[in-house]
Motif scaffolding. Structure first.
Motif, mmCIF file in Angstrom:
data_model
loop_
_atom_site.group_PDB
_atom_site.id
_atom_site.type_symbol
_atom_site.label_atom_id
_atom_site.label_comp_id
_atom_site.label_asym_id
_atom_site.label_seq_id
_atom_site.Cartn_x
_atom_site.Cartn_y
_atom_site.Cartn_z
ATOM 1 N N ILE A 16 0.469 -1.339 0.222
ATOM 2 C CA ILE A 16 0.257 0.431 0.161
ATOM 3 C C ILE A 16 1.270 1.190 -0.003
ATOM 4 N N ILE A 25 -3.287 3.869 -1.865
ATOM 5 C CA ILE A 25 -3.581 3.310 -3.429
ATOM 6 C C ILE A 25 -2.715 2.025 -3.001
ATOM 7 N N VAL A 26 -3.066 0.674 -3.973
ATOM 8 C CA VAL A 26 -2.667 -0.484 -4.305
ATOM 9 C C VAL A 26 -3.001 -0.987 -5.264
ATOM 10 N N ALA A 54 -8.110 2.080 -4.488
ATOM 11 C CA ALA A 54 -7.893 3.099 -4.155
ATOM 12 C C ALA A 54 -8.673 3.596 -3.417
ATOM 13 N N SER A 58 -8.954 -0.101 -0.490
ATOM 14 C CA SER A 58 -7.389 -0.952 -0.390
ATOM 15 C C SER A 58 -6.605 -1.311 0.360
ATOM 16 N N SER A 62 -5.640 -5.100 0.941
ATOM 17 C CA SER A 62 -4.249 -4.984 0.617
ATOM 18 C C SER A 62 -4.095 -6.561 1.928
#
Length: 106
Positions: A16, A25-26, A54, A58, A62
Motif C-alpha cells: 500500500i 492505493i494498491v 484506491a 485498499s 491489501s
C-alpha cells in the motif's frame, strides 16, 4: 456504462502507498481463467489484468491473501491521461463461492 465484473485470483500485489493527497492505493495483477461459449463453441479464456484499489477498499484488498479467488467489480480507465493501456479500478470484491473452481493451469 463502464462496469466490469471479473472472477479471478490476486496474482501479484504491491504494498500500500499513498498519493500526494494522502489517498491509499494498491496496484496489483489479477489472473482469470474460464470457459466461455462463443457462437455456440466452448472457448478457454485466460488473461491477466492490471488492477488498482484506491481509498477505503485498499486496506481490505491489501490484507486479502495472494492467490485467493474473488469476485471483483469496478471499471476500466486509462493508466494515465496519455496512456493507451487500461487498468481495472476495483470498487468492491468478495470471496468467490466455494463451489466455483478457477482453473489456473497449475
Amino acid at each position: 456504462m463502464n462496469e466490469l465484473k471479473v472472477t479471478g485470483l490476486i496474482a501479484e500485489r504491491e504494498v500500500i502507498r499513498y498519493t500526494p493527497a494522502g489517498l491509499p492505493i494498491v496496484n496489483a495483477v489479477l489472473q482469470h481463467s474460464s470457459q466461455q461459449i462463443e457462437a455456440g463453441i466452448a472457448r478457454q479464456t485466460e488473461f491477466e489484468i492490471a488492477a488498482v484499489a484506491a481509498g477505503e477498499i485498499s486496506g481490505r484488498f491489501s490484507a486479502a491473501p495472494l492467490g485467493g479467488t474473488y469476485e471483483f467489480s469496478g471499471f476500466l480507465a486509462r493508466r494515465s491521461r496519455n496512456s493507451k493501456s487500461l487498468v481495472f479500478h476495483i470498487i468492491d470484491f468478495r470471496a468467490a463461492p466455494a463451489t466455483q473452481h478457477l482453473d489456473t493451469g497449475a
